[in-house]
Design a protein around this motif. Structure first.
Motif, mmCIF file in Angstrom:
data_model
loop_
_atom_site.group_PDB
_atom_site.id
_atom_site.type_symbol
_atom_site.label_atom_id
_atom_site.label_comp_id
_atom_site.label_asym_id
_atom_site.label_seq_id
_atom_site.Cartn_x
_atom_site.Cartn_y
_atom_site.Cartn_z
ATOM 1 N N TYR A 15 4.644 30.845 4.608
ATOM 2 C CA TYR A 15 5.725 29.970 5.066
ATOM 3 C C TYR A 15 5.839 30.105 6.576
ATOM 4 O O TYR A 15 5.744 31.218 7.107
ATOM 5 N N GLY A 16 6.076 28.993 7.243
ATOM 6 C CA GLY A 16 6.324 29.050 8.675
ATOM 7 C C GLY A 16 7.669 29.714 8.922
ATOM 8 O O GLY A 16 8.633 29.456 8.204
ATOM 9 N N LEU A 22 5.067 33.678 7.698
ATOM 10 C CA LEU A 22 5.438 34.720 6.747
ATOM 11 C C LEU A 22 4.447 34.665 5.582
ATOM 12 O O LEU A 22 4.349 33.640 4.891
ATOM 13 N N VAL A 24 3.934 35.558 2.174
ATOM 14 C CA VAL A 24 4.712 36.067 1.029
ATOM 15 C C VAL A 24 3.769 36.576 -0.067
ATOM 16 O O VAL A 24 3.935 37.682 -0.569
ATOM 17 N N SER A 44 14.567 42.053 -3.832
ATOM 18 C CA SER A 44 14.910 40.740 -3.316
ATOM 19 C C SER A 44 14.022 40.399 -2.120
ATOM 20 O O SER A 44 13.758 41.256 -1.274
ATOM 21 N N GLY A 47 9.216 37.767 -3.230
ATOM 22 C CA GLY A 47 8.442 36.587 -3.630
ATOM 23 C C GLY A 47 8.461 36.251 -5.115
ATOM 24 O O GLY A 47 7.624 35.472 -5.583
ATOM 25 N N SER A 49 10.657 34.423 -6.920
ATOM 26 C CA SER A 49 10.914 32.998 -7.174
ATOM 27 C C SER A 49 9.724 32.162 -6.713
ATOM 28 O O SER A 49 9.340 31.191 -7.382
ATOM 29 N N HIS A 204 16.355 41.605 -12.587
ATOM 30 C CA HIS A 204 16.720 42.855 -11.908
ATOM 31 C C HIS A 204 17.220 43.857 -12.946
ATOM 32 O O HIS A 204 17.597 44.966 -12.606
HETATM 33 N N1 LIG Z 1 10.465 27.186 1.408
HETATM 34 C C1 LIG Z 1 10.472 28.305 2.143
HETATM 35 N N2 LIG Z 1 10.308 28.270 3.479
HETATM 36 C C2 LIG Z 1 10.316 29.404 4.225
HETATM 37 N N3 LIG Z 1 10.469 30.637 3.713
HETATM 38 C C3 LIG Z 1 10.634 30.735 2.382
HETATM 39 C C4 LIG Z 1 10.661 29.597 1.521
HETATM 40 N N4 LIG Z 1 10.844 30.014 0.242
HETATM 41 C C5 LIG Z 1 10.950 31.354 0.302
HETATM 42 N N5 LIG Z 1 10.822 31.797 1.578
HETATM 43 C C6 LIG Z 1 10.835 33.203 2.007
HETATM 44 O O1 LIG Z 1 9.869 33.897 1.238
HETATM 45 C C7 LIG Z 1 10.341 35.188 0.857
HETATM 46 C C8 LIG Z 1 10.309 35.332 -0.653
HETATM 47 O O2 LIG Z 1 11.317 34.492 -1.232
HETATM 48 P P1 LIG Z 1 11.617 34.450 -2.801
HETATM 49 O O3 LIG Z 1 12.770 33.534 -3.008
HETATM 50 O O4 LIG Z 1 10.370 34.151 -3.528
HETATM 51 O O5 LIG Z 1 12.061 35.977 -3.067
HETATM 52 P P2 LIG Z 1 12.642 36.641 -4.388
HETATM 53 O O6 LIG Z 1 11.832 37.873 -4.603
HETATM 54 O O7 LIG Z 1 12.707 35.661 -5.470
HETATM 55 O O8 LIG Z 1 14.103 37.058 -3.937
HETATM 56 P P3 LIG Z 1 15.487 37.144 -4.773
HETATM 57 O O9 LIG Z 1 15.333 38.276 -5.739
HETATM 58 O O10 LIG Z 1 16.494 37.433 -3.689
HETATM 59 O O11 LIG Z 1 15.694 35.804 -5.421
HETATM 60 C C9 LIG Z 1 11.716 35.332 1.473
HETATM 61 O O12 LIG Z 1 11.590 36.038 2.686
HETATM 62 C C10 LIG Z 1 12.138 33.900 1.723
HETATM 63 O O13 LIG Z 1 13.029 33.819 2.796
#
Ligand SMILES: Nc1ncnc2c1ncn2[C@@H]1O[C@H](COP(=O)(O)OP(=O)(O)OP(=O)(O)O)[C@@H](O)[C@H]1O
Length: 226
Positions: A15-16, A22, A24, A44, A47, A49, A204
Motif C-alpha cells: 500500500y502506498g 507499506l 503488508v 492488530s 494484515g 483483514s 482475537h
Molecule cells: N487500502 C489501504 N490503503 C493503505 N493502507 C492500508 C489499506 N488497507 C490496510 N492498510 C494498512 O495495512 C496494514 C494492515 O491492515 P489490516 O486491516 O489488514 O490489519 P489487521 O491485522 O486486520 O488489523 P485489525 O486487527 O486492527 O483489524 C495496516 O497498517 C493498515 O493501515
C-alpha cells in the motif's frame, strides 16, 4: 492430496503510505482444506483483514495467486471473478451487516434469490438454516429485534445459504460477550463439520482459536503456524 478450498501462493500486498510503500504481505502462503477450520490470530495491523479480503476475491493482491476451489482467480476477468466469489465464498463480519428492513428469514433468502433459486426453495433452505442454528422462532424478526448472538447466527446462515465451499470470517464473535461468543462459535463449528466447508476465521479470541483445527499467525508479512 486433500481438497484445497483455498490456496494462497506468494501473496504480496503493498500500500502506498505517504512517500513510501507499506509492504503488508510479503509472499504469504496458506492452504485451507475442505472441512478444515483455521484460526488466524495476529496483532492488530499485521494484515489479517487484508489477507481475508484477498482470499475472498474482494481485493487484488499486488502479486501472487489466489486459488479458490481449484480455480485460479488471478487469471480471471472481473465478471468471472465476481461469479466465482458469489458461487464459492461466504463472508461473516464482526458486525452482522444484515439488511435492517428485512426479517431474519428474508435476509437468509435474499442471496439465494439473487443466485436464481426459486422462492420456495430459498424459503425452505432459510427455514432449515434457522432451525439448525436454533433461531427458528425468530424467523419473522427484523435484525433490530434480535439479540447480538441471534444476529450473528442469522449472518452465518446468510453466509452459507448458497452452500459455499469456503467461509471467511473476520472477528465473527468480536462484539459478543464470552458466553454468547461461545455458542455462536459452536453453531459455526457444527456447520463447518456438517457441511465439509473450509473456514478461515480471524479472531482475537484465543479460547476459540484453540478449538479450531489449526491456528496460524502473520509474522513479517508471512503466514506461519502459531
Ligand atoms: N487500502 C489501504 N490503503 C493503505 N493502507 C492500508 C489499506 N488497507 C490496510 N492498510 C494498512 O495495512 C496494514 C494492515 O491492515 P489490516 O486491516 O489488514 O490489519 P489487521 O491485522 O486486520 O488489523 P485489525 O486487527 O486492527 O483489524 C495496516 O497498517 C493498515 O493501515
Amino acid at each position: 492430496m486433500a481438497d484445497a478450498a483455498l490456496e494462497l501462493r506468494s501473496i504480496r500486498q503493498d500500500y502506498g503510505q505517504g512517500d513510501g510503500v507499506l509492504h503488508v504481505l510479503k509472499g504469504a502462503e496458506l492452504t485451507v482444506n475442505a472441512g478444515e477450520m483455521v484460526a488466524l490470530v495476529a496483532p492488530s495491523g499485521t494484515g489479517k483483514s487484508t489477507l481475508l479480503q484477498i482470499a475472498g476475491l474482494l481485493e487484488q493482491p499486488t502479486s501472487g495467486d489466489v486459488i479458490v476451489g481449484g480455480h485460479d482467480a488471478s487469471s480471471l476477468e472481473d465478471d468471472d471473478r465476481t461469479a466465482l466469489r458469489r458461487n464459492t465464498i461466504g463472508f461473516v463480519y464482526q458486525f452482522h451487516h444484515l439488511l435492517p428492513e428485512f426479517s431474519a428469514r428474508e435476509n437468509i433468502m435474499l442471496p439465494q434469490l439473487i443466485a436464481g433459486l426459486p422462492q420456495n426453495e430459498a424459503y425452505e433452505r432459510a427455514e432449515q438454516m434457522l432451525s439448525y442454528l436454533k433461531i427458528g422462532h425468530r424467523a419473522e424478526h427484523r435484525p433490530a429485534e434480535l439479540s447480538g448472538g441471534e444476529q450473528q447466527r442469522v449472518a452465518i446462515a446468510r453466509a452459507v445459504a448458497n452452500a459455499p465451499s469456503l467461509l471467511l470470517a473476520d472477528e465473527p464473535t468480536g462484539n459478543l460477550d464470552p458466553e454468547t461468543a461461545g455458542y455462536v462459535f459452536e453453531a459455526l463449528e457444527a456447520l463447518v463439520k456438517q457441511s465439509g466447508l473450509a473456514a478461515l476465521v480471524a479472531t482475537h479470541n484465543l479460547d476459540l482459536a484453540a478449538r479450531m483445527d489449526r491456528c496460524v499467525t502473520l509474522q513479517d508479512g508471512l503466514v506461519v503456524d502459531r
